[in-house]
Design a protein around this motif. Structure first.
Motif, PDB file in Angstrom:
ATOM      1  N   UNK A 128      12.941 -16.421  -1.491  1.00  0.00           N
ATOM      2  CA  UNK A 128      13.300 -15.179  -0.799  1.00  0.00           C
ATOM      3  C   UNK A 128      12.812 -15.184   0.643  1.00  0.00           C
ATOM      4  N   UNK A 129      11.546 -15.496   0.861  1.00  0.00           N
ATOM      5  CA  UNK A 129      11.027 -15.445   2.240  1.00  0.00           C
ATOM      6  C   UNK A 129      11.585 -16.574   3.087  1.00  0.00           C
ATOM      7  N   UNK A 130      11.882 -17.718   2.458  1.00  0.00           N
ATOM      8  CA  UNK A 130      12.452 -18.839   3.208  1.00  0.00           C
ATOM      9  C   UNK A 130      13.855 -18.533   3.696  1.00  0.00           C
ATOM     10  N   UNK A 131      14.564 -17.661   2.972  1.00  0.00           N
ATOM     11  CA  UNK A 131      15.959 -17.369   3.323  1.00  0.00           C
ATOM     12  C   UNK A 131      16.162 -15.926   3.793  1.00  0.00           C
ATOM     13  N   UNK A 132      15.052 -15.243   4.111  1.00  0.00           N
ATOM     14  CA  UNK A 132      15.140 -13.914   4.724  1.00  0.00           C
ATOM     15  C   UNK A 132      15.600 -12.813   3.798  1.00  0.00           C
ATOM     16  N   UNK A 171      -7.285 -16.426   2.405  1.00  0.00           N
ATOM     17  CA  UNK A 171      -7.960 -15.140   2.612  1.00  0.00           C
ATOM     18  C   UNK A 171      -6.951 -14.076   3.024  1.00  0.00           C
ATOM     19  N   UNK A 172      -7.084 -12.892   2.413  1.00  0.00           N
ATOM     20  CA  UNK A 172      -6.209 -11.763   2.729  1.00  0.00           C
ATOM     21  C   UNK A 172      -7.059 -10.500   2.791  1.00  0.00           C
ATOM     22  N   UNK A 173      -6.522  -9.411   3.360  1.00  0.00           N
ATOM     23  CA  UNK A 173      -7.280  -8.157   3.436  1.00  0.00           C
ATOM     24  C   UNK A 173      -7.652  -7.619   2.049  1.00  0.00           C
ATOM     25  N   UNK A 174      -8.758  -6.899   1.965  1.00  0.00           N
ATOM     26  CA  UNK A 174      -9.226  -6.354   0.686  1.00  0.00           C
ATOM     27  C   UNK A 174      -8.235  -5.371   0.070  1.00  0.00           C
ATOM     28  N   UNK A 175      -7.452  -4.693   0.932  1.00  0.00           N
ATOM     29  CA  UNK A 175      -6.509  -3.694   0.419  1.00  0.00           C
ATOM     30  C   UNK A 175      -5.120  -4.291   0.165  1.00  0.00           C
ATOM     31  N   UNK A 176      -5.016  -5.607   0.079  1.00  0.00           N
ATOM     32  CA  UNK A 176      -3.724  -6.259  -0.165  1.00  0.00           C
ATOM     33  C   UNK A 176      -3.166  -5.848  -1.524  1.00  0.00           C
ATOM     34  N   UNK A 177      -1.851  -5.894  -1.656  1.00  0.00           N
ATOM     35  CA  UNK A 177      -1.209  -5.540  -2.921  1.00  0.00           C
ATOM     36  C   UNK A 177      -1.575  -6.562  -4.003  1.00  0.00           C
ATOM     37  N   UNK A 178      -1.340  -6.191  -5.240  1.00  0.00           N
ATOM     38  CA  UNK A 178      -1.658  -7.092  -6.354  1.00  0.00           C
ATOM     39  C   UNK A 178      -0.863  -8.383  -6.251  1.00  0.00           C
ATOM     40  N   UNK A 180       0.388  -9.720  -3.498  1.00  0.00           N
ATOM     41  CA  UNK A 180      -0.140 -10.502  -2.372  1.00  0.00           C
ATOM     42  C   UNK A 180      -1.413 -11.247  -2.788  1.00  0.00           C
ATOM     43  N   UNK A 181      -2.219 -10.614  -3.634  1.00  0.00           N
ATOM     44  CA  UNK A 181      -3.416 -11.293  -4.151  1.00  0.00           C
ATOM     45  C   UNK A 181      -3.027 -12.509  -4.976  1.00  0.00           C
ATOM     46  N   UNK A 182      -2.009 -12.344  -5.820  1.00  0.00           N
ATOM     47  CA  UNK A 182      -1.550 -13.461  -6.649  1.00  0.00           C
ATOM     48  C   UNK A 182      -1.027 -14.593  -5.769  1.00  0.00           C
ATOM     49  N   UNK A 183      -0.262 -14.237  -4.743  1.00  0.00           N
ATOM     50  CA  UNK A 183       0.256 -15.251  -3.819  1.00  0.00           C
ATOM     51  C   UNK A 183      -0.893 -15.993  -3.141  1.00  0.00           C
ATOM     52  N   UNK A 184      -1.855 -15.232  -2.626  1.00  0.00           N
ATOM     53  CA  UNK A 184      -2.979 -15.833  -1.896  1.00  0.00           C
ATOM     54  C   UNK A 184      -3.814 -16.726  -2.809  1.00  0.00           C
ATOM     55  N   UNK A 188      -0.714 -19.518  -1.316  1.00  0.00           N
ATOM     56  CA  UNK A 188       0.357 -19.113  -0.417  1.00  0.00           C
ATOM     57  C   UNK A 188      -0.136 -18.013   0.515  1.00  0.00           C
ATOM     58  N   UNK A 189       0.342 -18.032   1.752  1.00  0.00           N
ATOM     59  CA  UNK A 189       0.026 -16.969   2.699  1.00  0.00           C
ATOM     60  C   UNK A 189       1.103 -15.895   2.582  1.00  0.00           C
ATOM     61  N   UNK A 190       0.755 -14.689   2.108  1.00  0.00           N
ATOM     62  CA  UNK A 190       1.759 -13.627   1.955  1.00  0.00           C
ATOM     63  C   UNK A 190       2.452 -13.259   3.259  1.00  0.00           C
ATOM     64  N   UNK A 191       1.832 -13.649   4.399  1.00  0.00           N
ATOM     65  CA  UNK A 191       2.439 -13.323   5.715  1.00  0.00           C
ATOM     66  C   UNK A 191       3.338 -14.447   6.218  1.00  0.00           C
ATOM     67  N   UNK A 192       3.558 -15.469   5.395  1.00  0.00           N
ATOM     68  CA  UNK A 192       4.341 -16.622   5.820  1.00  0.00           C
ATOM     69  C   UNK A 192       5.744 -16.209   6.273  1.00  0.00           C
ATOM     70  N   UNK A 193       6.199 -16.814   7.356  1.00  0.00           N
ATOM     71  CA  UNK A 193       7.567 -16.588   7.834  1.00  0.00           C
ATOM     72  C   UNK A 193       8.143 -17.917   8.304  1.00  0.00           C
ATOM     73  N   UNK A 194       9.463 -18.076   8.225  1.00  0.00           N
ATOM     74  CA  UNK A 194      10.064 -19.303   8.744  1.00  0.00           C
ATOM     75  C   UNK A 194       9.804 -19.421  10.252  1.00  0.00           C
TER      76      UNK A 194
END
Length: 197
Positions: A128-132, A171-178, A180-184, A188-194
């Protein structure tokens, strides 16, 4: 026991949204282009579906391998079928009972079902993130896979268990979504973008 149908349906929608011009684009899964992730999904859906049925054979005994070969004809429809079949396989209570094998590893079926969900969720996000494309995962699904991605704390054990599956936690912010925590935790970096351009 958890229903894999929402995750499978979500990833099928992502698959439909992938343009052929994006097949060689990079994904957050380092070293894997979109094509390689699609090949991986085509294989893992069969492997984990067979694991649910306690099949012993090449589909469950063979560790996954990365390939950049051309996708088979009709790959979108094929992935739709395999994702739906995976969800059906894990809808049976018996799938979650006893021991089973996937990727050449034998472990409790309940853990295998969660790994199957984790694989679908994470690789769906990769695509999904790779293809926008948008990709929303429920907290229930994300909570279910956290035990799969959380390191045990034993460096040697973690290195062996995570090799080929996950990278070092990000590492991600303490208030990250569940999710995003799983991704991190999966590396994986939840903020990753092409890359732009």
């Amino acid at each position: 026991m958890i229903d894999l149908t929402p995750a499978a349906t979500r990833v099928a929608r992502v698959v439909d949204g992938i343009d052929d011009t994006r097949l060689q684009d990079p994904t957050p899964n380092e070293g894997m282009a979109v094509t390689a992730v699609l090949h991986h999904l085509l294989g893992l859906t069969v492997a984990f579906g067979d694991a649910a049925a306690k099949v012993e054979g090449p589909t469950t005994q063979t560790p996954p391998a990365v390939t950049e070969e051309p996708l088979p004809a009709g790959w979108r429809g094929l992935l739709h079928e395999r994702l739906a079949a995976l969800a059906r396989a894990w809808s049976a209570e018996s799938a979650w009972e006893g021991m089973t094998t996937a990727g050449g590893v034998t472990f409790p079926a309940e853990a295998c079902g969660l790994v199957a969900l984790d694989e679908v969720l994470l690789h769906g996000w990769d695509l999904a993130v790779a293809t926008g494309q948008d990709y929303e995962v429920s907290d229930e699904e994300a909570e279910a896979v956290l035990p799969v991605v959380i390191p045990s704390g034993d460096a040697e054990e973690d290195a062996a268990a995570r090799e080929g599956m996950f990278g070092p936690p990000v590492e991600i912010p303490e208030d990250a979504s569940t999710f995003d925590r799983a991704l991190a935790l999966s590396g994986r970096d939840p903020r990753w973008q092409p890359a732009a351009g």
